[in-house]
Design an enzyme around this catalytic site. Sequence first.
Site, PDB file in Angstrom:
ATOM      1  N   SER A 164       4.622   8.439 -12.647  1.00 28.86           N
ATOM      2  CA  SER A 164       3.565   7.599 -13.228  1.00 28.86           C
ATOM      3  C   SER A 164       2.189   7.783 -12.611  1.00 28.86           C
ATOM      4  CB  SER A 164       3.971   6.126 -13.158  1.00 28.86           C
ATOM      5  OG  SER A 164       4.292   5.753 -11.833  1.00 28.86           O
ATOM      6  N   ASP A 179       0.115  -4.203  -8.567  1.00 25.80           N
ATOM      7  CA  ASP A 179       1.564  -3.986  -8.463  1.00 25.80           C
ATOM      8  C   ASP A 179       1.968  -3.298  -7.158  1.00 25.80           C
ATOM      9  OD1 ASP A 179       0.756  -1.357  -8.854  1.00 25.80           O
ATOM     10  OD2 ASP A 179       1.716  -1.140 -10.814  1.00 25.80           O
ATOM     11  N   HIS A 196       0.860   1.575  -8.140  1.00 22.31           N
ATOM     12  CA  HIS A 196       0.041   2.540  -8.874  1.00 22.31           C
ATOM     13  C   HIS A 196      -1.400   2.553  -8.387  1.00 22.31           C
ATOM     14  CE1 HIS A 196       3.359   1.747 -11.850  1.00 22.31           C
ATOM     15  NE2 HIS A 196       3.404   3.057 -11.692  1.00 22.31           N
TER      16      HIS A 196
END
Length: 242
Positions: free
Chosen positions: A10, A208, A211
Amino acid sequence: MRIFVLSGQSNMAGRGGVHHRRWDGIVPLECAPCPSILRLSAALDWVEAREPLHADIDTAKTCGVGPGMAFARAVLPRLEPPGSGIGLVPCAVGGTAIREWARREPLYDQMVRRARAAAECGEIEAVLWYQGESDAESDAATAAYGGNLERLIANIRADLMMPQLPFIQVALASGNRKNIEKVRKAQLGINLPNVVTVDAIGLPLNEDNLHLTTESQVKLGEMLAQAYMSNFCHQHARSSMK
């Protein structure tokens, strides 16, 4: 056209500006579209590159800003001869472990297929790789990470018939606290020719805590560009003069 393969999970696909599964749509100047920077679409067509680069590749998640555009814009003015273009080949998929990038796995096969298609229009310069957060979730995957990463590098070089293909990886900035340092140690300990590691530790993260923020992705893209230009750009210049 100079081709760069973008792969991993990601943080390579890009979650910069993604909050509560929505992208804020903010594109920094360092990531703005440029007619000389193209992207290979999921349908294997060259289109003008624009954020989010991985929107039609990492389709199960919301994509935002990643490091690819900032990297390309930083490298573009340094290319010889002047006027050279850049082709980005997005392949990253969020939440994937390195075992999913083993030879004959769908993600690996897709990456090789896309790289080969891109190579019909230019020269593959490097693979940019940012992955490992998923492996930090498992003690067994963590222990096997270094060997799996070396195998991945060997496989892609063999399957693209480019034994010296530059491979620029990112050492993790985030992940499971129990294992992140073990994965990072494996990443930083890779000792193969034409493999360079950029360390993302300390770059600010989204809320979070996993990321990279948009600003961090811009910085990472510029760090990757510097790694490419310092270690490999001169190699292309020499080969072009032969």
